[in-house]
Design an enzyme around this catalytic site. Structure first.
Site, PDB file in Angstrom:
ATOM      1  N   GLU A  57      33.025 -12.579   2.182  1.00  0.00           N
ATOM      2  CA  GLU A  57      32.636 -11.172   2.276  1.00  0.00           C
ATOM      3  C   GLU A  57      31.458 -10.981   3.225  1.00  0.00           C
ATOM      4  O   GLU A  57      31.458 -10.045   4.036  1.00  0.00           O
ATOM      5  CB  GLU A  57      32.223 -10.614   0.901  1.00  0.00           C
ATOM      6  CG  GLU A  57      33.303 -10.654  -0.137  1.00  0.00           C
ATOM      7  CD  GLU A  57      33.214 -11.865  -1.055  1.00  0.00           C
ATOM      8  OE1 GLU A  57      33.421 -11.718  -2.267  1.00  0.00           O
ATOM      9  OE2 GLU A  57      32.935 -12.984  -0.549  1.00  0.00           O
ATOM     10  N   CYS A  85      30.902 -12.102  -6.028  1.00  0.00           N
ATOM     11  CA  CYS A  85      29.792 -12.639  -6.821  1.00  0.00           C
ATOM     12  C   CYS A  85      28.626 -11.642  -6.747  1.00  0.00           C
ATOM     13  O   CYS A  85      28.712 -10.645  -6.023  1.00  0.00           O
ATOM     14  CB  CYS A  85      29.381 -13.999  -6.250  1.00  0.00           C
ATOM     15  SG  CYS A  85      28.524 -13.882  -4.652  1.00  0.00           S
TER      16      CYS A  85
END
Length: 160
Positions: A57, A85
């Site tokens: 990401e 996360c």
């Protein structure tokens, strides 16, 4: 809300995840799309680069920011194979991404619904529309197969 292109773009994120897998990395991939164009791509490179920040990401956000010419990724959607996360969820909020679509949930570190939901935390100045479970089985299988193979290699090595 799921749209017709979510499955297609998740397929592109899965292709990115396979690039990570080919390098022996945990197979996680991401793409960022704006107006039907991919503006950022990334796949997990933590082991290769020895960098704890080299998550799919973050790499996709960095590339999209360069492509779009700014840090606010307004009008874009992030597609990622695994639930973000805490670090990546924070970056998604900071980049002002309006929408994220992810495949598999992450019960150990997921911060887009599993452990907590940082993407829709009302105390932040930005909330993210979320779609989970797109091509979930495919995304989960990639991860399960990778970790199964890793455990087998470790057992084999320990037995030698």
């Amino acid at each position: 809300m799921k749209n017709m292109n979510d499955e297609y773009y998740m397929g592109l994120a899965i292709e990115e995840a396979r690039k990570a897998e080919a390098l022996g990395e945990v197979p996680i991939g991401a793409v960022i799309v704006r107006d039907g164009q991919v503006v950022g791509r990334g796949y997990n490179l933590r082991e290769t680069t020895k960098d704890p920040l080299a998550h799919a990401e973050l790499l996709a956000i960095k590339e999209a920011s360069k492509t779009m010419g700014g840090w606010r990724l307004i009008g874009a959607t992030l597609y990622v194979t695994l639930e973000p996360c805490p670090m990546c969820a924070g970056a998604i909020v900071q980049a002002r991404l309006p929408r994220i679509v992810y495949g598999a949930m992450d019960p150990k570190a997921g911060c887009a619904g599993s452990l907590m939901n940082l993407l829709q935390e009302e105390r932040f100045n930005h909330q993210v529309e979320m779609m989970q479970g797109v091509r979930e089985e495919e995304c989960s299988e990639l991860l399960k197969n990778f970790f199964r193979s890793l455990r087998e290699r470790r057992k084999k090595k320990a037995a030698e």
